[in-house]
Design a protein around this motif. Structure first.
Motif, PDB file in Angstrom:
ATOM      1  N   VAL A   1       0.847  -1.187   0.000  1.00  0.00           N
ATOM      2  CA  VAL A   1       0.000   0.000   0.000  1.00  0.00           C
ATOM      3  C   VAL A   1       0.887   1.242   0.000  1.00  0.00           C
ATOM      4  CG1 VAL A   1      -1.671   1.359   1.349  1.00  0.00           C
ATOM      5  CG2 VAL A   1      -1.961  -1.128   1.126  1.00  0.00           C
TER       6      VAL A   1
ATOM      7  N   TRP B   1      -6.630   0.644   5.454  1.00  0.00           N
ATOM      8  CA  TRP B   1      -5.673   0.305   4.404  1.00  0.00           C
ATOM      9  C   TRP B   1      -4.310  -0.066   4.981  1.00  0.00           C
ATOM     10  CZ3 TRP B   1      -6.793  -1.244  -0.140  1.00  0.00           C
ATOM     11  CH2 TRP B   1      -7.961  -0.817  -0.779  1.00  0.00           C
ATOM     12  N   TYR B   2      -3.848   0.693   5.987  1.00  0.00           N
ATOM     13  CA  TYR B   2      -2.591   0.315   6.624  1.00  0.00           C
ATOM     14  C   TYR B   2      -2.700  -1.083   7.218  1.00  0.00           C
ATOM     15  CZ  TYR B   2      -1.012   5.218   6.400  1.00  0.00           C
ATOM     16  OH  TYR B   2      -0.615   6.462   5.968  1.00  0.00           O
TER      17      TYR B   2
ATOM     18  N   ALA C   1      -2.409  -3.942   4.782  1.00  0.00           N
ATOM     19  CA  ALA C   1      -1.151  -4.034   4.037  1.00  0.00           C
ATOM     20  C   ALA C   1      -0.188  -5.029   4.668  1.00  0.00           C
ATOM     21  CB  ALA C   1      -0.486  -2.668   3.968  1.00  0.00           C
TER      22      ALA C   1
ATOM     23  N   VAL D   1       4.044  -1.106   3.584  1.00  0.00           N
ATOM     24  CA  VAL D   1       3.671   0.242   3.147  1.00  0.00           C
ATOM     25  C   VAL D   1       4.910   0.904   2.545  1.00  0.00           C
ATOM     26  CG1 VAL D   1       2.862   2.520   3.892  1.00  0.00           C
ATOM     27  CG2 VAL D   1       1.834   0.437   4.857  1.00  0.00           C
TER      28      VAL D   1
ATOM     29  N   ARG E   1       2.843  -1.840  10.827  1.00  0.00           N
ATOM     30  CA  ARG E   1       3.228  -2.292   9.491  1.00  0.00           C
ATOM     31  C   ARG E   1       4.629  -1.797   9.150  1.00  0.00           C
ATOM     32  NH1 ARG E   1       1.006  -5.853  10.141  1.00  0.00           N
ATOM     33  NH2 ARG E   1       0.936  -6.551   7.968  1.00  0.00           N
TER      34      ARG E   1
END
Length: 416
Positions: free
Chosen positions: A224, A286-287, A290, A293, A314
């Motif tokens: 991401v 979204w984090y 993932a 990132v 992450r």
């Protein structure tokens, strides 16, 4: 006799343009923390998501019509700001980013304490004659800033090397470590793939959501990238690197979260494995979805996205621009920094981490601990407030590593 608590509360006018992206998030988080601490806060900005978020906090928001970049409308923008300042009568003005910093310093001209926070220097964002003009202004305009607040020591050094002679204080960016946190119990990507992760809020403007994307990936690694789709953030470099990543991990998926002027050019060159999520109301899911990132910026002061990703546990891969090395713990700085505009190095770092789940988990955990210790937005707000109090003569200068005394060679340019 001690002063009352009310007498010790600065009334600050934050001036912000742009009103989206990282600068807006900094202003919003800072206003939230300052309001919680009892400060009287007013924010002037040209509407947009920032104004909406501030009103939800209960902040006093004033409309200041201004374009994102300097142009023929600048004199009118400055006049409107002069009138606004006369109406609000703040004790101190805190201007965020190059455009607001330009307008604020022209409007105030040293008449009240002024803090300028570049959030990355304007002369790094452009080239040729425009860069020369921007640098000339920053050198000249520094005399109307009682303090220049840099978000990293590297950003301060860039300013000094460019001849911007000012009174500097370094205050690293911070994030809301409660909001940006790992999900409970299950690993983020697995939680999303099983349908247990958070979804983007209904009606959010993105054309994807993390649960659907992760479920479609079905165990394949997800990378991401969160950021405005523009040259600064380097998504074009990431797309070039992505071809090499797919050569090693053909099942990998890349999601670009954000919007901006480069959206369509990036779409045209993207591999089918690349998804465009658009601008989303909440980036946290979204984090959490993932596996890795990535932020391949060409320049920064100190980017928020890597800090937010680390807050969510992450691991990250970032380019070694201003603020990046300072924002990472040593283990990540040694493994996760790559040169800017180097697709080969970027692809190598991404494939290396995607191929080693145990290392990713260890680095993510170290990153979370680092952010808790060094980049909590509450600490950032406390340091900013200490600058205000110093400038207003209400407290002695902060005596810590982030408070930089005025170098002797800069003192003559602080006041006209």
């Amino acid at each position: 006799m001690h002063q009352s608590a009310a007498a010790l509360r600065p009334w600050v006018l934050h001036l912000a343009q742009p009103v989206d992206g990282g600068v807006a998030r900094v202003v919003l988080d800072l206003a939230r923390a300052q309001l919680a601490a009892g400060l009287r806060v007013t924010v002037a900005c040209p509407g947009g998501p920032l104004a909406t978020g501030l009103r939800e906090l209960g902040a006093d928001v004033r409309d200041w019509r201004a374009a994102r970049s300097p142009g023929p409308g600048l004199p009118g923008e400055v006049r409107r700001l002069v009138r606004l300042i006369e109406e609000v009568r703040p004790e101190l003005v805190h201007a965020h980013s190059a455009k607001a910093g330009l307008a604020a310093r022209l409007a105030v001209r040293g008449r009240i304490p002024t803090v300028f926070q570049p959030h990355a220097w304007s002369f790094e964002a452009v080239g040729g004659l425009t860069a020369a003009l921007a640098l000339r202004w920053e050198r000249s305009g520094a005399r109307w800033a009682d303090r220049v607040v840099c978000v990293s020591e590297a950003e301060r050094t860039t300013g000094l090397h460019a001849g911007v002679r000012a009174a500097y204080t370094v205050v690293p960016n911070g994030i809301d470590t409660t909001r940006f946190s790992p999900p409970p119990a299950t690993p983020p990507a697995h939680a999303a793939r099983s349908g247990d992760g958070e979804k983007s809020p209904p009606g959010s403007p993105g054309d994807e959501n993390p649960v659907e994307a992760a479920a479609e990936a079905a165990g394949r690694p997800i990378v991401v990238c969160v950021g405005r789709l523009c040259r600064q953030k380097g998504q074009d470099v990431l797309l070039r690197a992505w071809e090499d990543v797919l050569g090693v991990l053909p099942g990998a998926r890349l999601v670009l979260v954000g919007d901006g002027p480069d959206r369509e050019p990036l779409r045209r060159r993207a591999h089918p494995s690349v998804r465009f999520a658009g601008a989303v109301a909440d980036v946290v899911p979204w984090y959490r979805a993932a596996d890795l990132v990535v932020l391949p910026s060409r320049w920064e002061g100190m980017a928020l996205a890597p800090l937010e990703a680390l807050g969510c546990g992450r691991p990250v891969v970032v380019t070694d621009v201003d603020g990046a090395r300072e924002s990472l713990p040593p283990a990540l700085a040694a493994r996760c920094l790559v040169p800017p505009e180097d697709p080969g190095a970027l692809a190598g770092a991404v494939t290396g981490l995607l191929s080693d789940p145990a290392l990713r988990a260890a680095l993510g955990a170290q990153g979370r601990r680092h952010v808790l210790a060094r980049h909590d937005v509450r600490h950032t707000a406390e340091q900013i407030t200490a600058v205000y109090r110093e400038l207003l003569g209400r407290a002695p200068a902060a005596d810590d590593a982030t408070a930089r005394p005025v170098p002797p060679e800069c003192r003559e340019s602080i006041h006209p």
